[in-house]
Design a protein around this motif. Structure first.
Motif, PDB file in Angstrom:
ATOM      1  N   VAL A  68      73.425  48.440  60.413  1.00 50.63           N
ATOM      2  CA  VAL A  68      72.014  48.181  60.128  1.00 50.63           C
ATOM      3  C   VAL A  68      71.262  47.852  61.413  1.00 50.63           C
ATOM      4  O   VAL A  68      70.172  48.379  61.662  1.00 50.63           O
ATOM      5  N   ILE A  69      71.849  47.014  62.246  1.00 52.21           N
ATOM      6  CA  ILE A  69      71.215  46.641  63.521  1.00 52.21           C
ATOM      7  C   ILE A  69      70.996  47.870  64.399  1.00 52.21           C
ATOM      8  O   ILE A  69      69.917  48.061  64.970  1.00 52.21           O
ATOM      9  N   GLU A  70      72.007  48.715  64.497  1.00 54.05           N
ATOM     10  CA  GLU A  70      71.886  49.921  65.332  1.00 54.05           C
ATOM     11  C   GLU A  70      70.823  50.866  64.777  1.00 54.05           C
ATOM     12  O   GLU A  70      70.068  51.486  65.534  1.00 54.05           O
ATOM     13  N   THR A  71      70.751  50.971  63.456  1.00 49.84           N
ATOM     14  CA  THR A  71      69.722  51.809  62.830  1.00 49.84           C
ATOM     15  C   THR A  71      68.334  51.244  63.092  1.00 49.84           C
ATOM     16  O   THR A  71      67.405  51.986  63.424  1.00 49.84           O
ATOM     17  N   GLN A  72      68.196  49.928  62.950  1.00 46.11           N
ATOM     18  CA  GLN A  72      66.904  49.284  63.235  1.00 46.11           C
ATOM     19  C   GLN A  72      66.488  49.547  64.684  1.00 46.11           C
ATOM     20  O   GLN A  72      65.319  49.839  64.948  1.00 46.11           O
ATOM     21  N   ASP A  73      67.439  49.454  65.608  1.00 47.56           N
ATOM     22  CA  ASP A  73      67.129  49.668  67.022  1.00 47.56           C
ATOM     23  C   ASP A  73      66.694  51.110  67.286  1.00 47.56           C
ATOM     24  O   ASP A  73      65.726  51.351  68.011  1.00 47.56           O
ATOM     25  N   GLU A  74      67.412  52.059  66.686  1.00 42.46           N
ATOM     26  CA  GLU A  74      67.039  53.480  66.849  1.00 42.46           C
ATOM     27  C   GLU A  74      65.650  53.728  66.290  1.00 42.46           C
ATOM     28  O   GLU A  74      64.825  54.395  66.920  1.00 42.46           O
ATOM     29  N   ALA A  75      65.408  53.222  65.079  1.00 40.48           N
ATOM     30  CA  ALA A  75      64.107  53.437  64.423  1.00 40.48           C
ATOM     31  C   ALA A  75      62.983  52.786  65.226  1.00 40.48           C
ATOM     32  O   ALA A  75      61.914  53.368  65.393  1.00 40.48           O
ATOM     33  N   ARG A  76      63.248  51.592  65.734  1.00 44.39           N
ATOM     34  CA  ARG A  76      62.228  50.875  66.517  1.00 44.39           C
ATOM     35  C   ARG A  76      61.926  51.645  67.803  1.00 44.39           C
ATOM     36  O   ARG A  76      60.762  51.758  68.208  1.00 44.39           O
ATOM     37  N   THR A  77      62.948  52.169  68.445  1.00 44.15           N
ATOM     38  CA  THR A  77      62.762  52.943  69.676  1.00 44.15           C
ATOM     39  C   THR A  77      61.891  54.173  69.416  1.00 44.15           C
ATOM     40  O   THR A  77      61.097  54.569  70.261  1.00 44.15           O
ATOM     41  N   ALA A  78      62.038  54.752  68.221  1.00 37.72           N
ATOM     42  CA  ALA A  78      61.238  55.932  67.846  1.00 37.72           C
ATOM     43  C   ALA A  78      59.936  55.535  67.147  1.00 37.72           C
ATOM     44  O   ALA A  78      59.233  56.401  66.616  1.00 37.72           O
ATOM     45  N   ASN A  79      59.609  54.242  67.145  1.00 32.23           N
ATOM     46  CA  ASN A  79      58.403  53.729  66.472  1.00 32.23           C
ATOM     47  C   ASN A  79      58.353  54.110  64.991  1.00 32.23           C
ATOM     48  O   ASN A  79      57.280  54.390  64.448  1.00 32.23           O
ATOM     49  N   ASP A  80      59.519  54.165  64.363  1.00 34.24           N
ATOM     50  CA  ASP A  80      59.625  54.535  62.942  1.00 34.24           C
ATOM     51  C   ASP A  80      58.969  55.879  62.632  1.00 34.24           C
ATOM     52  O   ASP A  80      58.551  56.152  61.508  1.00 34.24           O
ATOM     53  N   ARG A  81      58.882  56.721  63.657  1.00 37.27           N
ATOM     54  CA  ARG A  81      58.204  58.016  63.513  1.00 37.27           C
ATOM     55  C   ARG A  81      58.844  58.890  62.436  1.00 37.27           C
ATOM     56  O   ARG A  81      58.151  59.520  61.639  1.00 37.27           O
ATOM     57  N   PHE A  82      60.182  58.938  62.417  1.00 36.88           N
ATOM     58  CA  PHE A  82      60.852  59.858  61.491  1.00 36.88           C
ATOM     59  C   PHE A  82      60.672  59.419  60.038  1.00 36.88           C
ATOM     60  O   PHE A  82      60.386  60.233  59.163  1.00 36.88           O
ATOM     61  N   ARG A  83      60.803  58.135  59.792  1.00 35.82           N
ATOM     62  CA  ARG A  83      60.585  57.628  58.429  1.00 35.82           C
ATOM     63  C   ARG A  83      59.144  57.916  57.998  1.00 35.82           C
ATOM     64  O   ARG A  83      58.904  58.337  56.868  1.00 35.82           O
TER      65      ARG A  83
END
Length: 197
Positions: A144-159
């Motif tokens: 979960v932490i790694e996913t949060q970090d990836e998403a944050r780095t991408a500014n939640d763009r993909f979601r």
């Protein structure tokens, strides 16, 4: 047809070599959404994510698309697992690959920020011991932490892109329905109902 319209029609037929007065429609009506089909738009986002990140799941795009739609329709992981004929853990892992986190994903018997701190701190103690958690729970929390970090780095763009694509279809349907209802309301406004049963 009134008299003037008939005269114009007759005049047109006299000067025209063609015997018809109507032209076939060449273009299809416009759409409220992007012209690219929803599946293609979803595949585009999924493909970009596959190129950028190392997915731990290896699903076909059709399964990923169903997962995205189900996520935004608030289907449970168990429901999606049954529909996709996979185990629930695979659904969770695929959601993580696509940055689709649920609020419940962060429910642990310890604070995630504490796990983050322990992972960056040099210590002889094992995080599992310090947090009094079993290895499976710890592994889930790390995922979960790694996913949060990836998403944050991408500014939640993909979601955000997934949500926009999936909800565009709903918006288009809703707007069309609203337009029909408004038109019907305007057309019947002021009409008297004199029905006897």
């Amino acid at each position: 047809m009134d008299e003037k319209t008939e005269e114009l029609r007759d005049l047109f037929l006299d000067v025209s070599e063609d015997g018809t007065v109507t032209e076939t429609q060449e273009e299809t009506p416009g759409s409220l959404t992007d012209e690219q089909p929803e599946d293609e738009r979803l595949d585009d986002v999924i493909g970009r994510m596959e190129e950028r990140y190392a997915f731990e799941t290896d699903w076909d795009h059709g399964s990923y698309r169903r997962l995205v739609r189900g996520f935004f329709e608030e289907d449970s992981d168990a429901e999606l697992a049954e529909e996709l004929d996979v185990d629930e853990a695979s659904v969770v892992r695929a959601r993580m690959d696509l940055h689709l986190l649920r609020e419940s994903d962060t429910d642990f018997p310890f604070e995630l920020r504490e796990l983050r701190r322990l992972r960056t701190k040099e210590t002889d103690a094992e995080p599992a011991e310090e947090l009094d958690a079993d290895e499976a729970t710890l592994d889930r929390a790390i995922c979960v932490i790694e996913t949060q970090d990836e998403a944050r780095t991408a500014n939640d763009r993909f979601r955000d892109e997934f949500e926009e694509i999936v909800t565009d279809g709903d918006l288009s349907t809703q707007l069309a329905r609203d337009a029909r209802e408004d038109g019907l309301e305007e057309a019947t406004e002021g009409m008297e109902n004199d029905l006897s049963m």
